[in-house]
Design a protein around this motif. Structure first.
Motif, PDB file in Angstrom:
ATOM      1  N   LEU A 178       0.850  -1.204   0.000  1.00 53.57           N
ATOM      2  CA  LEU A 178       0.000   0.000   0.000  1.00 53.57           C
ATOM      3  C   LEU A 178       0.880   1.245   0.000  1.00 53.57           C
ATOM      4  N   GLU A 179       0.490   2.192  -0.849  1.00 52.87           N
ATOM      5  CA  GLU A 179       1.182   3.477  -0.891  1.00 52.87           C
ATOM      6  C   GLU A 179       0.116   4.559  -0.738  1.00 52.87           C
ATOM      7  N   LEU A 180       0.348   5.509   0.134  1.00 52.90           N
ATOM      8  CA  LEU A 180      -0.591   6.614   0.267  1.00 52.90           C
ATOM      9  C   LEU A 180       0.015   7.838  -0.389  1.00 52.90           C
ATOM     10  N   GLU A 181      -0.780   8.500  -1.224  1.00 57.26           N
ATOM     11  CA  GLU A 181      -0.316   9.721  -1.902  1.00 57.26           C
ATOM     12  C   GLU A 181      -0.887  10.928  -1.191  1.00 57.26           C
ATOM     13  N   VAL A 182       0.002  11.782  -0.723  1.00 56.29           N
ATOM     14  CA  VAL A 182      -0.449  13.043  -0.124  1.00 56.29           C
ATOM     15  C   VAL A 182       0.177  14.188  -0.902  1.00 56.29           C
ATOM     16  N   THR A 183      -0.465  15.334  -0.841  1.00 55.33           N
ATOM     17  CA  THR A 183       0.090  16.514  -1.513  1.00 55.33           C
ATOM     18  C   THR A 183       0.748  17.410  -0.461  1.00 55.33           C
ATOM     19  N   GLU A 184       1.460  18.400  -0.959  1.00 58.62           N
ATOM     20  CA  GLU A 184       2.119  19.352  -0.063  1.00 58.62           C
ATOM     21  C   GLU A 184       1.116  20.032   0.856  1.00 58.62           C
ATOM     22  N   GLY A 185      -0.152  20.065   0.436  1.00 56.12           N
ATOM     23  CA  GLY A 185      -1.225  20.687   1.214  1.00 56.12           C
ATOM     24  C   GLY A 185      -1.369  20.127   2.619  1.00 56.12           C
ATOM     25  N   VAL A 186      -0.985  18.859   2.836  1.00 56.56           N
ATOM     26  CA  VAL A 186      -1.143  18.278   4.176  1.00 56.56           C
ATOM     27  C   VAL A 186      -0.264  18.991   5.207  1.00 56.56           C
ATOM     28  N   PHE A 187       0.783  19.657   4.735  1.00 50.66           N
ATOM     29  CA  PHE A 187       1.693  20.304   5.678  1.00 50.66           C
ATOM     30  C   PHE A 187       1.315  21.755   5.956  1.00 50.66           C
TER      31      PHE A 187
ATOM     32  N   VAL B 182       0.886  17.884  13.079  1.00 49.86           N
ATOM     33  CA  VAL B 182      -0.081  16.791  13.231  1.00 49.86           C
ATOM     34  C   VAL B 182       0.070  15.825  12.065  1.00 49.86           C
ATOM     35  N   ALA B 183       0.137  16.384  10.852  1.00 52.16           N
ATOM     36  CA  ALA B 183       0.282  15.555   9.655  1.00 52.16           C
ATOM     37  C   ALA B 183       1.560  14.719   9.726  1.00 52.16           C
ATOM     38  N   VAL B 184       2.658  15.353  10.132  1.00 47.42           N
ATOM     39  CA  VAL B 184       3.931  14.631  10.222  1.00 47.42           C
ATOM     40  C   VAL B 184       3.806  13.455  11.193  1.00 47.42           C
ATOM     41  N   GLN B 185       3.121  13.678  12.320  1.00 48.48           N
ATOM     42  CA  GLN B 185       2.971  12.611  13.318  1.00 48.48           C
ATOM     43  C   GLN B 185       2.119  11.459  12.785  1.00 48.48           C
ATOM     44  N   VAL B 186       1.035  11.791  12.084  1.00 50.52           N
ATOM     45  CA  VAL B 186       0.172  10.741  11.534  1.00 50.52           C
ATOM     46  C   VAL B 186       0.933   9.965  10.454  1.00 50.52           C
ATOM     47  N   LEU B 187       1.649  10.686   9.606  1.00 50.36           N
ATOM     48  CA  LEU B 187       2.417  10.018   8.547  1.00 50.36           C
ATOM     49  C   LEU B 187       3.492   9.116   9.144  1.00 50.36           C
ATOM     50  N   GLU B 188       4.044   9.525  10.276  1.00 57.35           N
ATOM     51  CA  GLU B 188       5.035   8.712  10.991  1.00 57.35           C
ATOM     52  C   GLU B 188       4.421   7.372  11.412  1.00 57.35           C
ATOM     53  N   LYS B 189       3.193   7.419  11.900  1.00 59.26           N
ATOM     54  CA  LYS B 189       2.502   6.185  12.316  1.00 59.26           C
ATOM     55  C   LYS B 189       2.207   5.294  11.114  1.00 59.26           C
ATOM     56  N   ILE B 190       1.854   5.929  10.003  1.00 58.09           N
ATOM     57  CA  ILE B 190       1.596   5.185   8.769  1.00 58.09           C
ATOM     58  C   ILE B 190       2.884   4.464   8.330  1.00 58.09           C
ATOM     59  N   LEU B 191       4.003   5.181   8.390  1.00 64.12           N
ATOM     60  CA  LEU B 191       5.297   4.591   8.029  1.00 64.12           C
ATOM     61  C   LEU B 191       5.643   3.437   8.971  1.00 64.12           C
ATOM     62  N   ASP B 192       5.326   3.595  10.254  1.00 68.65           N
ATOM     63  CA  ASP B 192       5.607   2.541  11.241  1.00 68.65           C
ATOM     64  C   ASP B 192       4.853   1.256  10.926  1.00 68.65           C
ATOM     65  N   LEU B 193       3.712   1.391  10.247  1.00 68.39           N
ATOM     66  CA  LEU B 193       2.945   0.199   9.860  1.00 68.39           C
ATOM     67  C   LEU B 193       3.583  -0.494   8.652  1.00 68.39           C
ATOM     68  N   GLY B 194       4.569   0.148   8.025  1.00 71.07           N
ATOM     69  CA  GLY B 194       5.224  -0.453   6.868  1.00 71.07           C
ATOM     70  C   GLY B 194       4.614  -0.007   5.542  1.00 71.07           C
ATOM     71  N   ILE B 195       3.737   0.999   5.618  1.00 74.91           N
ATOM     72  CA  ILE B 195       3.091   1.533   4.418  1.00 74.91           C
ATOM     73  C   ILE B 195       4.012   2.576   3.785  1.00 74.91           C
ATOM     74  N   ARG B 196       3.965   2.677   2.454  1.00 78.31           N
ATOM     75  CA  ARG B 196       4.786   3.678   1.765  1.00 78.31           C
ATOM     76  C   ARG B 196       4.028   4.980   1.578  1.00 78.31           C
ATOM     77  N   LEU B 197       4.782   6.045   1.436  1.00 80.76           N
ATOM     78  CA  LEU B 197       4.186   7.357   1.193  1.00 80.76           C
ATOM     79  C   LEU B 197       4.776   7.937  -0.067  1.00 80.76           C
ATOM     80  N   SER B 198       3.942   8.612  -0.854  1.00 83.62           N
ATOM     81  CA  SER B 198       4.508   9.407  -1.933  1.00 83.62           C
ATOM     82  C   SER B 198       3.943  10.822  -1.877  1.00 83.62           C
ATOM     83  N   LEU B 199       4.734  11.739  -2.390  1.00 85.64           N
ATOM     84  CA  LEU B 199       4.357  13.153  -2.382  1.00 85.64           C
ATOM     85  C   LEU B 199       3.848  13.488  -3.778  1.00 85.64           C
ATOM     86  N   ASP B 200       2.529  13.739  -3.856  1.00 90.76           N
ATOM     87  CA  ASP B 200       1.830  13.886  -5.133  1.00 90.76           C
ATOM     88  C   ASP B 200       1.909  15.324  -5.656  1.00 90.76           C
ATOM     89  N   ASP B 201       1.826  15.479  -6.958  1.00 91.59           N
ATOM     90  CA  ASP B 201       1.728  16.804  -7.591  1.00 91.59           C
ATOM     91  C   ASP B 201       2.825  17.748  -7.147  1.00 91.59           C
TER      92      ASP B 201
END
Ligand code: C2E
Ligand code: MG
Ligand code: MG
Ligand code: MG
Length: 281
Positions: free
Chosen positions: A143-152, A158-177
């Motif tokens: 699973l990869e979650l795409e977020v845009t710069e808008g989340v920051f 708050v966004a950084v902390q939530v994304l940290e938890k997502i990463l801890d689950l082993g999920i990938r993140l990409s920075l969209d647009d």
């Protein structure tokens, strides 16, 4: 209407403004029940390795067919759903549907799901994702979650902390647009993105020969490289564009040249290993 008698100025634009507001209102009301009424579905667009052309995954893209108006573009209804605070439940449906679909694919390619800023501010977000993975059996690394710069932008920490938890689950993140919004290189270095997606507008401008766009793609690739991230070029429509973004160092590509967003069954067919497809034929 009475104003029409008054003169030319209102004629020019008032009816349009009125229509826009009316359309907004109609769409917003319809959006509230769109998931419940089974009007939403997902399409899956191939993402491929820039060098080998091998399929690496699909991006899930939301589609809404209004019973009377027909298909409504996500470019129109996603921002509307965000404004009307409806993106939470809709986004949750998207996550569950995309994860369940990917769990059925016959090769372990990834599914990328777009996530709106507001979803990250729902305290249940991480557990919803974790639960969807558990129920489907999809390994988190697929699973990869795409977020845009808008989340920051709002409450970036708050966004950084939530994304940290997502990463801890082993999920990938990409920075969209990337490059189209509010860019903070600080957040980019603080969050472990697997990939930066270079917005289609840069690919298009670069293919028209715009020096600035070419320079920006080069710079994004260099930045991503030095942070250990991949770069995905969005909106690649021609062979020339593929060759260009590959030459500029993009590691993955996505666009009509490789495949349009596909119905689930067509995407599924692309995950069937060649050998077994041949055997079945
Ligand atoms: P995005 O995440 O940047 O998705 C890529 C968009 O580019 C998609 O538009 C896709 O169909 C389009 N595209 C891909 N290749 C090409 C190409 O070669 N040429 C051209 N002209 N377009 C190409 P789409 O499906 O209309 O979605 C628009 C946007 O709506 C997405 O942009 C994303 O920001 C948003 N969106 C779509 N699905 C979801 C969702 O499930 N949740 C959220 N929060 N947003 C979504
Ligand atoms: Mg996307
Ligand atoms: Mg994108
Ligand atoms: Mg884009």
């Amino acid at each position: 209407r009475s104003k029409d008698a008054g003169g030319g100025v209102f004629h020019a634009y008032e009816p349009q403004l009125h229509l826009a507001a009316e359309e907004r209102r109609v769409l917003e009301i319809a959006l509230r029940n769109a998931v419940g009424n089974d009007e939403m579905h997902l399409q899956y667009q191939p993402v491929v390795d820039a060098d080998s052309g091998k399929l690496t995954g699909f991006e899930a893209l939301l589609r809404w067919t209004h019973p009377e108006l027909g298909p409504v573009s996500p470019a129109k209804f996603v921002p509307l759903a965000e404004d009307a605070r409806l993106i939470g439940p809709i986004g949750e449906w998207v996550l569950r549907a995309a994860i369940a679909e990917a769990a059925r694919w016959e090769t372990p390619v990834r599914v990328a799901v777009n996530v709106s800023p507001e979803q990250l501010h729902n305290p249940n977000f991480v557990s919803v994702v974790a639960q969807a993975l558990n129920q489907s059996g999809l390994p988190p690394e697929r699973l990869e979650l795409e977020v845009t710069e808008g989340v920051f932008m709002r409450q970036g920490t708050v966004a950084v902390q939530v994304l940290e938890k997502i990463l801890d689950l082993g999920i990938r993140l990409s920075l969209d647009d990337f490059g189209t919004g509010y860019s903070s290189l600080g957040y980019l270095s603080r969050t472990r993105f697997s990939s930066i997606k270079v917005d289609r507008s840069f690919v298009q401008a670069a293919s028209r020969g715009a020096k600035e766009a070419i320079a920006i793609i080069r710079a994004v690739v260099a930045l991503a490289d030095s942070l250990g991230m991949a770069t995905t070029a969005e909106g690649v429509e021609t062979e020339e564009e593929h060759l260009m973004v590959r030459r500029l160092g993009c590691t993955k590509v996505q666009g009509y040249y490789f495949g349009r967003p596909l119905p689930a069954h067509e995407a599924h067919a692309l995950t069937v290993p060649k050998t077994s497809a041949a055997a079945a034929a």
